[in-house]
Design a protein around this motif. Structure first.
Motif, PDB file in Angstrom:
ATOM      1  N   LEU A 159       1.877  -5.090  -1.352  1.00  0.00           N
ATOM      2  CA  LEU A 159       2.209  -6.018  -2.425  1.00  0.00           C
ATOM      3  C   LEU A 159       1.354  -5.718  -3.650  1.00  0.00           C
ATOM      4  O   LEU A 159       0.123  -5.657  -3.553  1.00  0.00           O
ATOM      5  N   PRO A 160       1.959  -5.529  -4.810  1.00  0.00           N
ATOM      6  CA  PRO A 160       1.171  -5.231  -6.012  1.00  0.00           C
ATOM      7  C   PRO A 160       0.228  -6.380  -6.363  1.00  0.00           C
ATOM      8  O   PRO A 160       0.570  -7.553  -6.236  1.00  0.00           O
ATOM      9  N   GLY A 163      -1.889  -7.985  -2.892  1.00  0.00           N
ATOM     10  CA  GLY A 163      -1.920  -7.519  -1.511  1.00  0.00           C
ATOM     11  C   GLY A 163      -3.298  -7.539  -0.890  1.00  0.00           C
ATOM     12  O   GLY A 163      -3.475  -8.008   0.250  1.00  0.00           O
ATOM     13  N   THR A 164      -4.301  -7.056  -1.619  1.00  0.00           N
ATOM     14  CA  THR A 164      -5.668  -7.023  -1.080  1.00  0.00           C
ATOM     15  C   THR A 164      -6.184  -8.420  -0.823  1.00  0.00           C
ATOM     16  O   THR A 164      -6.799  -8.690   0.228  1.00  0.00           O
ATOM     17  N   TYR A 165      -5.941  -9.337  -1.766  1.00  0.00           N
ATOM     18  CA  TYR A 165      -6.413 -10.711  -1.587  1.00  0.00           C
ATOM     19  C   TYR A 165      -5.709 -11.384  -0.406  1.00  0.00           C
ATOM     20  O   TYR A 165      -6.322 -12.146   0.351  1.00  0.00           O
ATOM     21  N   MET A 166      -4.416 -11.110  -0.234  1.00  0.00           N
ATOM     22  CA  MET A 166      -3.680 -11.700   0.883  1.00  0.00           C
ATOM     23  C   MET A 166      -4.222 -11.198   2.220  1.00  0.00           C
ATOM     24  O   MET A 166      -4.392 -11.969   3.173  1.00  0.00           O
ATOM     25  N   SER A 167      -4.520  -9.901   2.293  1.00  0.00           N
ATOM     26  CA  SER A 167      -5.067  -9.358   3.531  1.00  0.00           C
ATOM     27  C   SER A 167      -6.419  -9.985   3.868  1.00  0.00           C
ATOM     28  O   SER A 167      -6.680 -10.363   5.024  1.00  0.00           O
ATOM     29  N   MET A 168      -7.268 -10.128   2.864  1.00  0.00           N
ATOM     30  CA  MET A 168      -8.578 -10.751   3.088  1.00  0.00           C
ATOM     31  C   MET A 168      -8.429 -12.207   3.510  1.00  0.00           C
ATOM     32  O   MET A 168      -9.175 -12.711   4.352  1.00  0.00           O
ATOM     33  N   PHE A 169      -7.443 -12.899   2.943  1.00  0.00           N
ATOM     34  CA  PHE A 169      -7.228 -14.302   3.280  1.00  0.00           C
ATOM     35  C   PHE A 169      -6.740 -14.457   4.722  1.00  0.00           C
ATOM     36  O   PHE A 169      -7.189 -15.332   5.454  1.00  0.00           O
ATOM     37  N   VAL A 170      -5.803 -13.592   5.123  1.00  0.00           N
ATOM     38  CA  VAL A 170      -5.222 -13.709   6.465  1.00  0.00           C
ATOM     39  C   VAL A 170      -6.230 -13.306   7.537  1.00  0.00           C
ATOM     40  O   VAL A 170      -6.394 -14.012   8.545  1.00  0.00           O
ATOM     41  N   PHE A 171      -6.919 -12.170   7.346  1.00  0.00           N
ATOM     42  CA  PHE A 171      -7.826 -11.667   8.375  1.00  0.00           C
ATOM     43  C   PHE A 171      -9.244 -12.208   8.240  1.00  0.00           C
ATOM     44  O   PHE A 171     -10.055 -12.035   9.143  1.00  0.00           O
ATOM     45  N   GLY A 172      -9.563 -12.829   7.123  1.00  0.00           N
ATOM     46  CA  GLY A 172     -10.876 -13.430   6.958  1.00  0.00           C
ATOM     47  C   GLY A 172     -11.950 -12.463   6.535  1.00  0.00           C
ATOM     48  O   GLY A 172     -13.064 -12.876   6.193  1.00  0.00           O
ATOM     49  N   SER A 173     -11.668 -11.159   6.556  1.00  0.00           N
ATOM     50  CA  SER A 173     -12.633 -10.132   6.159  1.00  0.00           C
ATOM     51  C   SER A 173     -11.890  -8.803   6.178  1.00  0.00           C
ATOM     52  O   SER A 173     -10.658  -8.774   6.192  1.00  0.00           O
ATOM     53  N   PRO A 293      11.664   7.490   2.554  1.00  0.00           N
ATOM     54  CA  PRO A 293      10.779   8.605   2.191  1.00  0.00           C
ATOM     55  C   PRO A 293       9.459   8.107   1.611  1.00  0.00           C
ATOM     56  O   PRO A 293       9.360   6.956   1.151  1.00  0.00           O
ATOM     57  N   PRO A 294       8.428   8.936   1.597  1.00  0.00           N
ATOM     58  CA  PRO A 294       7.100   8.517   1.089  1.00  0.00           C
ATOM     59  C   PRO A 294       7.075   8.425  -0.432  1.00  0.00           C
ATOM     60  O   PRO A 294       6.483   9.277  -1.115  1.00  0.00           O
ATOM     61  N   TRP A 295       7.698   7.392  -0.956  1.00  0.00           N
ATOM     62  CA  TRP A 295       7.742   7.196  -2.409  1.00  0.00           C
ATOM     63  C   TRP A 295       6.563   6.336  -2.851  1.00  0.00           C
ATOM     64  O   TRP A 295       6.312   5.267  -2.299  1.00  0.00           O
ATOM     65  N   GLU A 296       5.864   6.771  -3.866  1.00  0.00           N
ATOM     66  CA  GLU A 296       4.764   6.000  -4.450  1.00  0.00           C
ATOM     67  C   GLU A 296       4.807   6.143  -5.966  1.00  0.00           C
ATOM     68  O   GLU A 296       5.201   7.193  -6.483  1.00  0.00           O
ATOM     69  N   THR A 297       4.387   5.082  -6.661  1.00  0.00           N
ATOM     70  CA  THR A 297       4.369   5.085  -8.123  1.00  0.00           C
ATOM     71  C   THR A 297       3.084   4.414  -8.595  1.00  0.00           C
ATOM     72  O   THR A 297       2.679   3.376  -8.042  1.00  0.00           O
ATOM     73  N   ASN A 298       2.446   4.988  -9.598  1.00  0.00           N
ATOM     74  CA  ASN A 298       1.257   4.390 -10.197  1.00  0.00           C
ATOM     75  C   ASN A 298       1.634   3.698 -11.496  1.00  0.00           C
ATOM     76  O   ASN A 298       2.191   4.313 -12.409  1.00  0.00           O
ATOM     77  N   VAL A 299       1.374   2.385 -11.569  1.00  0.00           N
ATOM     78  CA  VAL A 299       1.695   1.587 -12.749  1.00  0.00           C
ATOM     79  C   VAL A 299       0.452   0.799 -13.147  1.00  0.00           C
ATOM     80  O   VAL A 299      -0.037  -0.039 -12.362  1.00  0.00           O
ATOM     81  N   ALA A 300      -0.090   1.067 -14.341  1.00  0.00           N
ATOM     82  CA  ALA A 300      -1.243   0.346 -14.881  1.00  0.00           C
ATOM     83  C   ALA A 300      -2.413   0.346 -13.900  1.00  0.00           C
ATOM     84  O   ALA A 300      -3.096  -0.658 -13.703  1.00  0.00           O
ATOM     85  N   GLY A 301      -2.618   1.473 -13.253  1.00  0.00           N
ATOM     86  CA  GLY A 301      -3.737   1.572 -12.325  1.00  0.00           C
ATOM     87  C   GLY A 301      -3.470   1.025 -10.943  1.00  0.00           C
ATOM     88  O   GLY A 301      -4.378   1.027 -10.096  1.00  0.00           O
ATOM     89  N   HIS A 302      -2.259   0.540 -10.696  1.00  0.00           N
ATOM     90  CA  HIS A 302      -1.906   0.004  -9.386  1.00  0.00           C
ATOM     91  C   HIS A 302      -0.879   0.931  -8.726  1.00  0.00           C
ATOM     92  O   HIS A 302       0.049   1.409  -9.369  1.00  0.00           O
ATOM     93  N   THR A 303      -1.052   1.169  -7.431  1.00  0.00           N
ATOM     94  CA  THR A 303      -0.139   2.024  -6.677  1.00  0.00           C
ATOM     95  C   THR A 303       0.937   1.176  -6.019  1.00  0.00           C
ATOM     96  O   THR A 303       0.626   0.252  -5.251  1.00  0.00           O
TER      97      THR A 303
END
Length: 479
Positions: A159-160, A163-173, A293-303
């Protein structure tokens, strides 16, 4: 007749297809009973302990308290393995019964007015059941379920921005943390079961409040229901089905091994369970992740990881959005939203709807098979890349072909039925004409069978009474 008597005399159709919802209900009962028993012994903690139980190959291995208690239930508690496997099998039957029940509702058009809300509740029940199954599947903290949680964390990270904050919230660390099992446990035994029971209760209330759908036939109209009364005939049938569901679940739990966590071992973040496969109801997500397929895009410093975002978030979101909206869209396009529809359609009578249902089922089946492409490639000694491309092409082509073939078959069946109604039904007798040729005898098609048993019927006013007398069957005539 008072309200209680009218309720007891409420008629229910006898066709087996109307019992699929009953199977889901009684599977939920088995889930609740076995789940309550398991809570007495399971410890939802990720604190590490050294295993000293009866399973010798794992003695002396450090593992979480959750995995240790799962082994304790399986090997040390009398009947523990039976109950744990019954619980797992009942979960699979529960989700499967809801899914097949939804298919029956879809193909027969039983979602139309005034039952749109029941359709919405049914789809919501399916979503909650899948979430509940994943939460319970992840509780033992074995290598297989830990791999599933690792995939879930990867989906969150796709999730742009959030995503990182959601993972930390769900797993607690940082993954895996020490809180995830306890949080999933609370959801699994309290929040999600409460929602399931509440929605099932509302669903049953609406079923009793509204007329039950039924197949067209003698004495059946849009204003009544013909079938067995609730008490005692249908209640006896339903209780027998409940015992059958419980018995089959017990047989599966005792004879068919499922989720042998001791084979996988405790979860370690630096290990991956080779050949791991999730339960079937989330297998389509696994297949979607493998096909994009392994599609990735970099937008404003976010992958933006499109290879995870599209199959794991966008695809299921669109899928359930279509399911929620379909009854309203179809009724709007066909103009049927103005009238109540209490008689079921035969699938061939709605070629487009049936074709769409078959196309969706094929789409799901291709994704489910793609979720095991590595196992298939290894078993059949074929190239994994070749198999992946076959599934990618099939995901686009197969649903379209399925839709076209199904629609053609429905039209062909309708034409054949119309011809049979026009020309009559063959008697099996062949006669010689005066010109020397041969012709088969036909008789008019009648939908009334002489000597057919009477059925209970519920008119809209009192929901009691008897069906109207059947007209006599006309004598066969020669053509």
């Amino acid at each position: 007749m008072d309200g209680g008597g009218r309720l007891l005399r409420k008629a229910f159709p006898e066709h087996w297809a109307f019992l699929l919802g009953e199977i889901a209900l009684y599977s939920l009962v088995v889930l609740v009973l076995t789940g309550v028993w398991l809570t007495f012994f399971f410890k939802p903690e990720m604190r590490e302990v050294v295993y000293q139980g009866r399973y010798v190959p794992l003695r002396g291995i450090r593992m979480s308290q959750a995995f240790d208690s799962t082994l304790h239930i399986s090997f040390d508690v009398r009947g523990g393995l039976l109950v744990r496997q019954m619980h797992h099998w009942a979960a699979l039957v529960f989700v499967a019964a809801i899914g097949v029940h939804l298919l029956r509702i879809f193909f027969t058009g039983a979602f139309r007015r005034p039952r749109e809300m029941n359709w919405v509740i049914g789809v919501t029940l399916f979503v909650i059941a899948v979430t509940e199954g994943f939460a319970g599947y992840s509780l033992p903290d074995d290598l297989l379920s830990g791999t599933g949680l690792r995939i879930a964390q990867g989906i969150m990270l796709s999730l742009p921005v959030v995503g990182t904050y959601m993972s930390m919230f769900v797993f607690g660390s940082q993954f895996p943390g020490e809180d995830i099992v306890a949080r999933l446990y609370g959801m699994h035994i309290l929040l999600l079961p409460g929602l399931l029971i509440a929605l099932v209760t509302v669903h049953l209330i609406l079923v009793f409040q509204l007329k039950h759908t039924q197949w067209r036939g003698p004495g059946r109209t849009n204003r009544n229901v013909v079938g067995k009364p609730l008490f005692p005939q249908f209640m006896a049938l339903s209780m027998g089905l409940s015992f059958a569901v419980g018995g089959v679940t017990a047989l599966l739990g005792g004879l068919a091994q499922i989720n042998p966590v001791w084979v996988y071992g405790p979860y370690r973040p630096d290990q991956v369970s080779t050949g791991s496969q999730p339960d079937w109801y989330v297998g389509f997500l696994e297949g979607a992740l493998r096909l994009v397929p392994p599609w990735e895009t970099n937008v404003a410093g976010h992958t933006l990881m499109w290879n995870v975002l599209l199959p794991a978030i966008v695809l299921p979101g669109l899928l359930f959005l279509v399911l929620y909206a379909y009854p309203f869209v179809e009724q709007k396009l066909t103009g049927e939203w103005r009238e109540e529809r209490n008689l079921c359609d035969r699938p061939r009578e709605r070629p487009v709807r049936t074709g769409l249902g078959v196309a969706g089922t094929i789409f799901y089946a291709v994704l489910l098979l793609a979720g095991g492409n590595d196992i298939m490639a290894n078993s059949f000694r074929v190239s994994l890349n070749t198999l992946t491309w076959i599934f990618r092409i099939a995901l686009v082509v197969a649903p379209i072909v399925g839709f076209l073939i199904t629609r053609w078959l429905c039209h062909a069946l309708l034409v054949a039925e119309q011809r049979r109604l026009t020309e009559g039904q063959e008697t099996g007798r062949v006669r010689q004409t005066v010109e020397g040729g041969y012709a088969s005898d036909h008789r008019p098609v009648t939908r009334f069978r002489p000597g057919a048993p009477r059925r209970a019927i519920s008119p809209p006013e009192s929901r009691t009474g008897t069906p109207s007398p059947e007209p006599p069957t006309p004598a066969p005539r020669r053509r």
